[in-house]
Design a protein around this motif. Structure first.
Motif, PDB file in Angstrom:
ATOM      1  N   SER A   5      49.771  86.160  16.661  1.00  0.00           N
ATOM      2  CA  SER A   5      50.300  85.389  15.539  1.00  0.00           C
ATOM      3  C   SER A   5      50.753  84.034  16.043  1.00  0.00           C
ATOM      4  O   SER A   5      51.322  83.924  17.129  1.00  0.00           O
ATOM      5  CB  SER A   5      51.460  86.137  14.885  1.00  0.00           C
ATOM      6  N   ALA A   6      50.512  83.018  15.252  1.00  0.00           N
ATOM      7  CA  ALA A   6      50.887  81.660  15.622  1.00  0.00           C
ATOM      8  C   ALA A   6      52.291  81.376  15.122  1.00  0.00           C
ATOM      9  O   ALA A   6      52.629  81.665  13.976  1.00  0.00           O
ATOM     10  CB  ALA A   6      49.900  80.655  15.033  1.00  0.00           C
ATOM     11  N   THR A   7      53.107  80.842  15.995  1.00  0.00           N
ATOM     12  CA  THR A   7      54.457  80.418  15.649  1.00  0.00           C
ATOM     13  C   THR A   7      54.619  78.951  15.996  1.00  0.00           C
ATOM     14  O   THR A   7      53.846  78.390  16.775  1.00  0.00           O
ATOM     15  CB  THR A   7      55.508  81.256  16.396  1.00  0.00           C
ATOM     16  N   PHE A   8      55.617  78.343  15.420  1.00  0.00           N
ATOM     17  CA  PHE A   8      55.892  76.934  15.641  1.00  0.00           C
ATOM     18  C   PHE A   8      57.289  76.826  16.264  1.00  0.00           C
ATOM     19  O   PHE A   8      58.269  77.287  15.673  1.00  0.00           O
ATOM     20  CB  PHE A   8      55.813  76.159  14.329  1.00  0.00           C
ATOM     21  N   VAL A   9      57.336  76.251  17.464  1.00  0.00           N
ATOM     22  CA  VAL A   9      58.563  76.219  18.258  1.00  0.00           C
ATOM     23  C   VAL A   9      58.961  74.778  18.500  1.00  0.00           C
ATOM     24  O   VAL A   9      58.124  73.929  18.835  1.00  0.00           O
ATOM     25  CB  VAL A   9      58.375  76.951  19.608  1.00  0.00           C
ATOM     26  N   CYS A  10      60.251  74.475  18.317  1.00  0.00           N
ATOM     27  CA  CYS A  10      60.780  73.141  18.618  1.00  0.00           C
ATOM     28  C   CYS A  10      60.885  72.973  20.117  1.00  0.00           C
ATOM     29  O   CYS A  10      61.487  73.807  20.801  1.00  0.00           O
ATOM     30  CB  CYS A  10      62.146  72.949  17.950  1.00  0.00           C
ATOM     31  N   GLN A  11      60.312  71.905  20.652  1.00  0.00           N
ATOM     32  CA  GLN A  11      60.310  71.676  22.091  1.00  0.00           C
ATOM     33  C   GLN A  11      61.633  71.118  22.600  1.00  0.00           C
ATOM     34  O   GLN A  11      61.802  70.951  23.806  1.00  0.00           O
ATOM     35  CB  GLN A  11      59.180  70.711  22.463  1.00  0.00           C
ATOM     36  N   SER A  12      62.561  70.821  21.701  1.00  0.00           N
ATOM     37  CA  SER A  12      63.862  70.306  22.124  1.00  0.00           C
ATOM     38  C   SER A  12      64.927  71.387  22.187  1.00  0.00           C
ATOM     39  O   SER A  12      65.688  71.456  23.143  1.00  0.00           O
ATOM     40  CB  SER A  12      64.330  69.181  21.182  1.00  0.00           C
ATOM     41  N   CYS A  13      64.984  72.231  21.156  1.00  0.00           N
ATOM     42  CA  CYS A  13      66.045  73.240  21.107  1.00  0.00           C
ATOM     43  C   CYS A  13      65.531  74.661  21.130  1.00  0.00           C
ATOM     44  O   CYS A  13      66.321  75.592  21.303  1.00  0.00           O
ATOM     45  CB  CYS A  13      66.912  73.022  19.865  1.00  0.00           C
ATOM     46  N   GLY A  14      64.223  74.881  20.945  1.00  0.00           N
ATOM     47  CA  GLY A  14      63.671  76.227  20.993  1.00  0.00           C
ATOM     48  C   GLY A  14      63.679  76.967  19.673  1.00  0.00           C
ATOM     49  O   GLY A  14      63.393  78.157  19.641  1.00  0.00           O
ATOM     50  N   ALA A  15      64.019  76.296  18.581  1.00  0.00           N
ATOM     51  CA  ALA A  15      64.015  76.956  17.277  1.00  0.00           C
ATOM     52  C   ALA A  15      62.589  77.356  16.884  1.00  0.00           C
ATOM     53  O   ALA A  15      61.637  76.615  17.146  1.00  0.00           O
ATOM     54  CB  ALA A  15      64.625  76.042  16.216  1.00  0.00           C
ATOM     55  N   VAL A  16      62.446  78.519  16.253  1.00  0.00           N
ATOM     56  CA  VAL A  16      61.137  79.079  15.911  1.00  0.00           C
ATOM     57  C   VAL A  16      60.968  79.061  14.388  1.00  0.00           C
ATOM     58  O   VAL A  16      61.895  79.439  13.649  1.00  0.00           O
ATOM     59  CB  VAL A  16      60.995  80.516  16.460  1.00  0.00           C
ATOM     60  N   TYR A  17      59.792  78.614  13.922  1.00  0.00           N
ATOM     61  CA  TYR A  17      59.475  78.569  12.501  1.00  0.00           C
ATOM     62  C   TYR A  17      58.132  79.250  12.290  1.00  0.00           C
ATOM     63  O   TYR A  17      57.304  79.356  13.217  1.00  0.00           O
ATOM     64  CB  TYR A  17      59.429  77.129  11.985  1.00  0.00           C
ATOM     65  N   ASN A  18      57.884  79.690  11.055  1.00  0.00           N
ATOM     66  CA  ASN A  18      56.600  80.318  10.727  1.00  0.00           C
ATOM     67  C   ASN A  18      55.584  79.317  10.211  1.00  0.00           C
ATOM     68  O   ASN A  18      54.453  79.681   9.907  1.00  0.00           O
ATOM     69  CB  ASN A  18      56.802  81.442   9.703  1.00  0.00           C
ATOM     70  N   TRP A  20      54.628  74.711  10.270  1.00  0.00           N
ATOM     71  CA  TRP A  20      54.949  73.428  10.909  1.00  0.00           C
ATOM     72  C   TRP A  20      55.942  72.639  10.074  1.00  0.00           C
ATOM     73  O   TRP A  20      55.907  72.657   8.841  1.00  0.00           O
ATOM     74  CB  TRP A  20      53.674  72.617  11.108  1.00  0.00           C
ATOM     75  N   LYS A  21      56.835  71.950  10.756  1.00  0.00           N
ATOM     76  CA  LYS A  21      57.814  71.089  10.104  1.00  0.00           C
ATOM     77  C   LYS A  21      57.841  69.747  10.834  1.00  0.00           C
ATOM     78  O   LYS A  21      57.736  69.695  12.068  1.00  0.00           O
ATOM     79  CB  LYS A  21      59.207  71.716  10.133  1.00  0.00           C
ATOM     80  N   GLY A  22      57.985  68.684  10.080  1.00  0.00           N
ATOM     81  CA  GLY A  22      58.082  67.366  10.707  1.00  0.00           C
ATOM     82  C   GLY A  22      59.412  67.131  11.392  1.00  0.00           C
ATOM     83  O   GLY A  22      59.491  66.435  12.401  1.00  0.00           O
ATOM     84  N   LYS A  23      60.472  67.740  10.846  1.00  0.00           N
ATOM     85  CA  LYS A  23      61.810  67.598  11.416  1.00  0.00           C
ATOM     86  C   LYS A  23      62.394  68.976  11.660  1.00  0.00           C
ATOM     87  O   LYS A  23      62.371  69.839  10.780  1.00  0.00           O
ATOM     88  CB  LYS A  23      62.717  66.811  10.460  1.00  0.00           C
ATOM     89  N   CYS A  24      62.926  69.165  12.873  1.00  0.00           N
ATOM     90  CA  CYS A  24      63.550  70.444  13.199  1.00  0.00           C
ATOM     91  C   CYS A  24      64.887  70.547  12.474  1.00  0.00           C
ATOM     92  O   CYS A  24      65.729  69.641  12.559  1.00  0.00           O
ATOM     93  CB  CYS A  24      63.752  70.564  14.713  1.00  0.00           C
TER      94      CYS A  24
END
Length: 471
Positions: A5-18, A20-24
């Motif tokens: 499964s593909a997840t979207f992870v913030c490279q600054s804080c590590g937050a995980v989303y299902n 893509w988001k432009g802003k964490c």
């Protein structure tokens, strides 16, 4: 076969989303969310091999009283580095060191590795960014080619741990850098949050089980923070930053976190053509070459941990042709400068609103303690009035919003350092813990107006007016 499964992870804080988001939403960073293919969790391998049990294991609980054992340490042979680490490298500890590119992290670690290896310890230097020939070239330039340091260029964490586990455990293992490492238990590119966290976790587990002190080199962002997930800083035992301006040859090694030592100590180094040279008396080095007769300069008696440090604070106050005057600060907090300027205007009657103000801490050092308020104010008043301050005087003290000068901690150590370097006067707030120093007179002031009046009395303009009146 399970589908990844593909997840979207913030490279600054590590937050995980299902998605893509432009802003964490967690840290507020823009364009930091990157898609990562969900693979096995970094702990999936070791956990899967453990036998399942229906209930947990009962372990003994102990009280606060009992035998206290000092953590075994291995001295690096570099006094400035040992000062920051608390006396040496603790066995099984993990240290994360960060710094700007080209500041000298690899040079420092190469010198520390060579010093330990020459002392009979097994030391391994694993480079993930440079080839073995490049590292050897640096060691030859530093005059350390004869040091018995084990060297390799590898990025696979499993291969690194398997290689270091052969023979006796190393006393020190340097991983340069953690952003280039990757582990097979994580299906993502090197440098991503998941890979950095998984690689660091595997190396920390190896350090705890083998007793090897591991140093992880980390990249920094444009804000000066260590890149990657912040959870890595919580996982390691110590976080050290290597600071300095490439325009100056001074380098400051500062501990931000240390589970086995103090966090307020610094190590001072000087960059030379033969590598980093330790500075045992940084005060004399920071004050070298200062202009004694120029207005706008004041010597600040500061503290960095338990080490007193004298630095020169330079200020320039000039009439501004702009509607909004400039405020430029190097090496100090700009908000602190704004507060000092406001106090001088409100309580001392100075008109600084139509002047450009430039403040600089000589030598590339960054000052964070509020005790520098009095020295900065003295430099500003000296530059505005054109009256040079006494070349044999030091200043320290905190300025309150009411204009009062508040006492600061460790005043005896500051005065002792000033007396050792030949200063004969000290301007500071009144305090009960001052110790008399031979040859050093301490002038206590209670309000900012007292200092402004003393400096203005030596102004060339006032002296010229007094001379015309006498004539």
């Amino acid at each position: 076969m399970a589908k990844n499964s593909a997840t979207f992870v913030c490279q600054s804080c590590g937050a995980v989303y299902n998605r893509w988001k432009g802003k964490c939403e967690a840290c507020g960073g823009w364009n930091t969310v990157v898609e990562e293919t969900g693979g096995a969790h970094p702990m999936a391998g070791p956990v899967a091999t453990r036998p399942s049990r229906a209930k947990g294991r009962i372990f003994p609980l102990e009280g606060l009283t009992g035998e206290i054992k000092e953590a075994p340490r291995t001295a690096a042979g570099m006094p400035e580095l040992d000062r920051v680490t608390g006396g040496g490298f603790v066995k099984g500890s993990v240290i994360l060191i960060g710094g700007d590119p080209g500041i000298g992290k690899s040079t420092l670690l190469m010198q520390a590795s060579a010093a330990l290896a020459k002392g009979g310890h097994r030391v391994a230097y694993i480079s993930g960014e440079e080839a073995v020939a490049q590292v050897r070239l640096r060691a030859e330039r530093l005059g350390l080619a004869d040091a018995p340091v084990e060297l390799a260029a590898e990025t696979n964490v499993e291969d690194i741990i398997a290689t270091l586990s052969q023979g006796r455990p190393p006393a020190l293992a340097v991983i340069d850098s953690i952003q280039t490492m990757w582990t097979e238990t994580v299906e993502s590119a090197p440098g991503t949050v998941t890979q950095v966290r998984g690689s660091a976790q595997a190396l920390i587990r190896f350090a705890k089980t083998s007793g090897t002190a591991v140093i992880l080199v980390g990249h920094v962002t444009k804000d000066g923070q260590i890149a990657g997930p912040r959870v890595v800083e919580h996982m390691v035992d110590a976080v050290v930053s290597f600071e300095g301006d490439q325009g100056h040859h001074f380098r400051i090694l500062r501990a931000v976190k240390n589970r086995f030592g103090p966090t307020d100590e610094i190590g001072v180094f000087e960059m030379s053509d033969k590598g980093l040279r330790e500075v045992s008396n940084p005060s004399a080095l920071f004050l070298a070459g200062r202009d004694l007769a120029a207005p706008g300069t004041a010597v600040f008696a500061g503290m960095e941990g338990t080490r007193p440090l004298l630095v020169e604070i330079q200020a320039l106050v000039a009439p501004s042709p702009l509607g909004t005057p400039r405020r430029a600060v190097v090496g100090w907090d700009s908000n602190r400068l704004a507060m000092v300027v406001a106090v001088l205007e409100a309580h001392a009657g100075l008109r600084l609103g139509m002047h450009d103000i430039y403040l600089n801490v000589a030598g590339g050092l960054r000052i964070t303690e509020p005790a520098a308020d009095l020295a900065a104010a003295a430099a500003l008043v000296s530059s505005l009035s054109g009256s040079p301050l006494s070349s044999d005087a030091v200043y320290f003290g905190e300025i309150g919003l009411s204009g009062s000068i508040r006492p600061v901690a460790q005043a005896p150590a500051r005065l002792k350092e000033a007396a050792k370097l030949g200063f004969t006067r000290a301007v500071s707030p009144s305090s009960r813990d001052k110790a008399d120093q031979p040859g050093l007179s301490v002038g206590s002031i209670g309000h900012i107006t007292d200092m402004v009046a003393n400096i203005a009395a030596g102004s060339p303009r006032r002296k010229a007016v007094a001379g015309r009146r006498e004539g």
